[in-house]
Design an enzyme around this catalytic site. Structure first.
Site, PDB file in Angstrom:
ATOM      1  N   ARG A 129      32.599  37.740  43.172  1.00 24.64           N
ATOM      2  CA  ARG A 129      32.536  37.734  41.716  1.00 24.64           C
ATOM      3  C   ARG A 129      33.159  36.447  41.195  1.00 24.64           C
ATOM      4  NH1 ARG A 129      35.040  41.564  37.198  1.00 24.64           N
ATOM      5  NH2 ARG A 129      36.892  41.457  38.490  1.00 24.64           N
ATOM      6  N   SER A 135      40.802  39.235  49.288  1.00 27.30           N
ATOM      7  CA  SER A 135      41.322  40.581  49.560  1.00 27.30           C
ATOM      8  C   SER A 135      41.425  40.898  51.045  1.00 27.30           C
ATOM      9  CB  SER A 135      40.420  41.615  48.868  1.00 27.30           C
ATOM     10  OG  SER A 135      40.215  41.270  47.534  1.00 27.30           O
ATOM     11  N   ASP A 140      43.867  40.821  46.251  1.00 28.36           N
ATOM     12  CA  ASP A 140      43.342  41.618  45.133  1.00 28.36           C
ATOM     13  C   ASP A 140      44.371  42.614  44.605  1.00 28.36           C
ATOM     14  OD1 ASP A 140      43.187  43.091  47.500  1.00 28.36           O
ATOM     15  OD2 ASP A 140      41.403  44.192  46.874  1.00 28.36           O
TER      16      ASP A 140
END
Length: 809
Positions: free
Chosen positions: A432, A496, A551
């Site tokens: 993203r 992450s 994350d």
């Protein structure tokens, strides 16, 4: 079938409930002795109970109210099955398992249904009256499930209690009701059943005599006495050949001297009263049959009605009248009436035989699932082991199961952050890119734009250079998309996966998780790899990448922007992780001294890699671990995260099917396919609003042809596996917040946890179980859980903004 009837003394009908059930239990023991039935073995018992009960299961029923002259005290609203069990225990010397309580009407239908598959209605016309029928389960809102049928006990004797029959009530009906034990109740029953027909005839005859229409106006004391004309008398008066003679004998027995005309008139009264009864029963039965026909959208219906009761059995004209009127009301239906030859007992035994099979199945399913059900003591141990793992990971020496990685994030936001930032977020199968614009002092006015890009499997498991080139191309596309090709924005990178950081903008990948296997990445600085890819693609990013953020840390920062008490981050999604603000003095593995605290990325998914969870890990977890791409690693994550829960469920379903407890023992290719049962199905199946028909639809979509009972078991398996996952996360969270509290020497801690992840947000029960477990295991901490609205991407931008404002980059 062997049987014996035990009379119930009248005083027990109105005495204490315990005495009534003690009499039943003692009669049972006597029966076992008389029939030489062994007292050493456990015997399954069927309990036919012919009174209105609210049942929540086959072996539980709360008495709604007595009828038929019963008024035993202390049982209304109580579970009569438990009352029977208690009485059996008091009597002693018997090993009895009460498996099913069945209304006599239901049992009658089952008795007749044993020999006639079309029997789907039960009817009692005796001392009392009642009907039951097979209703479509989708219409029974009180019961879980929506496919197939369930027998509904109508308790239609209460029809009219709401005034619906007031137009049909005579003065004699009102007199009967006024003199009853339950005035205003069971109105329909008082108009049609054997307990009241004789009394109705007596009241009519009494009035006619008083008016001088019978017996030359003579009224005897016997005629004035309640109960002197019985329903058996009514049946005798209507016998085809001997009716008039019987009528004379009955009236003479009441000290009356009837003429021939008197006998004819009284016989006529009897006929009218019993004819009304059969007509009303026929109308009620026609209503039920019409509903069944409409439920099934049929033009015609073939059905059998199982019947029992003294009125139906002994009254010479009653059955014929009833059948005739039903057929006249429903000419398009072929209705067969079958008299129950064994009463309700055989049907109750049949229900119990099925219940015994299901109880055995349930025990085996429960045995399979029992290792997943964690006790309070086990959860306390998990909390203690998590705490020990946190402490060990903060020290310099050696590698530990819980890595406790410094993030070099020293502060949470204070709301003064402002400016435009680029945020890049790689956390799973999607990448993203975000543009975040913070308006100074206006938390609610943050502007955020983003675009999501898929990471193909071949890139996830290809080379590191291919992976980072793909990410750079996505960044370039996003900048074009936003019209920012030459904007030179500072960027934060949410990554992450476990990274060893030595500064805010360096992160060496410790190991891939969540299905990634890109080569030449582990042991390398991911920020450098991204910067090089950006250079290769000529993407304009000012200072390239200013911060690399896990994350979990990004989620904590994003929520801390909204709530200053947020000092913990939790991810419960594809993977699971926690971060929190630790005192710098406790972090032995870094020499940093800036500020008082630093956010530690725990990487708690590694708990158990050292064997510390072996006592709670099941064989199904072992199978999931061994077939994963990282056997022996991330053991806690494999018990708690979305990437693995569906596979744990599939392993359990496979075992239950092989044991013949599911899907008729048929192991399909679909069920043998790893990964087919995704965790999203757990969220769907466990939804409180999802009916069993939809559960079955989900299973059919997976190639699993299930029955209603299969769907119930699958839902139970999903619930057990997800509950354990939530409890384990709750135990881990209790360890973290208790550590923060003790770090600060507080008796009580108020803290907020920022949360992200589909499992937490989308599963119907996960969040509630996690929060409750944390509350119970950390009672001195008041923990508020705040779901992150923009995920970790906004957090990466915030970390970059906080660091830039404080001159840390």
């Amino acid at each position: 079938m062997e049987e014996k009837t035990y009379p119930i003394p009248k005083e027990l009908l109105v005495g204490r409930g315990t005495e009534l059930f003690d009499h039943v239990s003692e009669s049972l023991k006597d029966f076992l002795h008389e029939k030489n039935i062994s007292l050493d073995k456990k015997h399954p018992l069927a309990f036919t109970f012919s009174f209105a009960c609210e049942q929540s299961s086959l072996d539980q029923g709360s008495l709604l109210g007595w009828s038929k002259n019963y008024r035993a005290r202390g049982l209304q609203g109580k579970d009569v099955v438990q009352a029977l069990r208690d009485a059996i225990d008091r009597t002693g010397g018997m090993d009895i398992e009460v498996l099913a309580m069945v209304n006599d009407t239901v049992a009658t239908m089952m008795t007749c249904g044993f020999d006639d598959n079309y029997c789907e209605v039960g009817l009692i016309i005796g001392t009392g009256t009642n009907a039951c029928y097979m209703e479509e389960l989708r219409h029974v809102d009180l019961v879980e499930g929506d496919e197939g049928r369930m027998c509904v006990n109508t308790e239609w004797g209460a029809f009219g209690d709401d005034g619906a029959l007031d137009d049909y009530l005579t003065e004699f009906d009102r007199d009967v009701d006024a003199a009853s034990n339950n005035q205003g109740k069971q109105i329909f029953e008082k108009m049609v059943s054997g307990m009241y027909l004789g009394e109705l005839v007596r009241l009519v005859v009494l009035k006619m005599a008083k008016l001088g229409l019978l017996f030359d106006g003579h009224v005897s004391d016997a005629l004035r006495t309640k109960g002197k004309i019985t329903t058996a008398n009514v049946a005798a008066m209507e016998e085809y050949k001997n009716g008039l003679k019987n009528t004379r004998d009955i009236l003479t027995g009441l000290s009356l001297t009837p003429s021939q005309d008197d006998c004819i008139a009284v016989q006529h009264v009897s006929t009218i009263v019993s004819f009304r009864s059969s007509n009303l029963v026929a109308a009620g039965l026609a209503a039920i049959l019409t509903r069944i026909k409409q439920n099934r959208n049929l033009r015609a219906l073939r059905i059998t009605v199982g019947v029992d009761g003294a009125v139906y059995k002994t009254h010479p004209q009653y059955p014929k009248r009833l059948h005739k009127v039903v057929r006249r009301l429903l000419p398009e239906c072929h209705v067969r009436f079958v008299l129950s030859d064994s009463g309700s007992s055989k049907g109750a035994a049949l229900v119990t035989a099925v219940a015994q099979r299901l109880a055995s199945q349930k025990r085996k399913v429960d045995e399979t699932l029992s290792p997943f059900r964690l006790s309070h003591e086990q959860l306390q141990l998990v909390k203690a082991r998590m705490r020990a793992g946190l402490e060990a990971g903060l020290k310099r020496k050696g590698s530990t199961a819980i890595k406790m990685l410094p993030s070099f994030v020293y502060r949470t936001p204070d709301g003064t952050e402002h400016g435009k930032y680029l945020a890049l977020d790689l956390g799973g199968t999607n990448f993203r890119a975000l543009l975040v614009n913070f308006k100074k002092g206006l938390q609610q006015n943050t502007r955020l734009h983003h675009k999501i890009y898929t990471i193909p499997l071949e890139i996830m498991q290809g080379t590191g250079e291919e992976l980072f080139d793909h990410i750079a191309e996505c960044i370039s596309d996003f900048l074009d998309y936003m019209g920012l090709k030459n904007a030179r924005l500072p960027a934060g990178f949410t990554f992450s996966f476990p990274c060893e950081q030595t500064a805010l903008d360096t992160g060496t990948l410790v190991s891939w998780t969540k299905g990634f296997k890109a080569t030449d990445c582990e042991g390398h600085d991911v920020v450098s790899m991204l910067r090089e890819a950006i250079k290769r693609r000529n993407v304009t990013v000012k200072k390239n990448v200013s911060a690399v953020v896990n994350d979990t840390v990004g989620t904590m920062m994003s929520c801390a922007y909204e709530d200053p008490q947020c000092e913990v981050g939790l991810i419960a999604g594809t993977g699971t992780n926690v971060c929190y603000m630790e005192e710098l003095k406790n972090i032995e593995k870094t020499e940093q001294s800036t500020g008082q605290k630093m956010c530690i990325n725990t990487e708690w998914g590694g708990l158990g890699d050292d064997g510390s969870l072996d006592d709670i890990i099941t064989p199904y977890d072992v199978e999931v671990d061994q077939t994963s791409i990282n056997p022996g690693k991330q053991r806690f994550e494999k018990l708690t995260s979305g990437m693995y829960l569906g596979e744990v469920v599939r392993q359990v379903l496979l075992d239950l099917t092989r044991g013949g407890l599911l899907f008729r023992g048929h192991v399909t290719e679909a069920l043998k396919t790893a990964g087919i049962f995704q965790t999203k199905y757990l969220s769907q199946i466990e939804s409180d609003r999802l009916a069993l028909l939809q559960v079955r639809s989900i299973l059919q979509g997976l190639g699993l042809d299930s029955t209603c009972n299969d769907s119930i078991i699958v839902k139970q398996v999903c619930g057990t596996v997800s509950r354990r996952a939530a409890q384990l996360c709750g135990a881990g969270m209790a360890a973290v917040v208790d550590k923060i509290r003790e770090n600060r020497g507080l008796d009580h801690l108020n803290v907020t946890v920022g949360v992200d992840g589909a499992l937490y947000k989308l599963h119907p029960h996960f969040s509630g179980v996690l929060q409750e477990t944390a509350r119970v295991l950390a009672p001195q901490c008041n923990v508020t859980f705040l779901p992150s609205e923009e995920g970790s991407g906004k957090g990466a931008a915030l970390i970059t903004a906080v660091a830039r404002q404080r001159g840390e980059m």
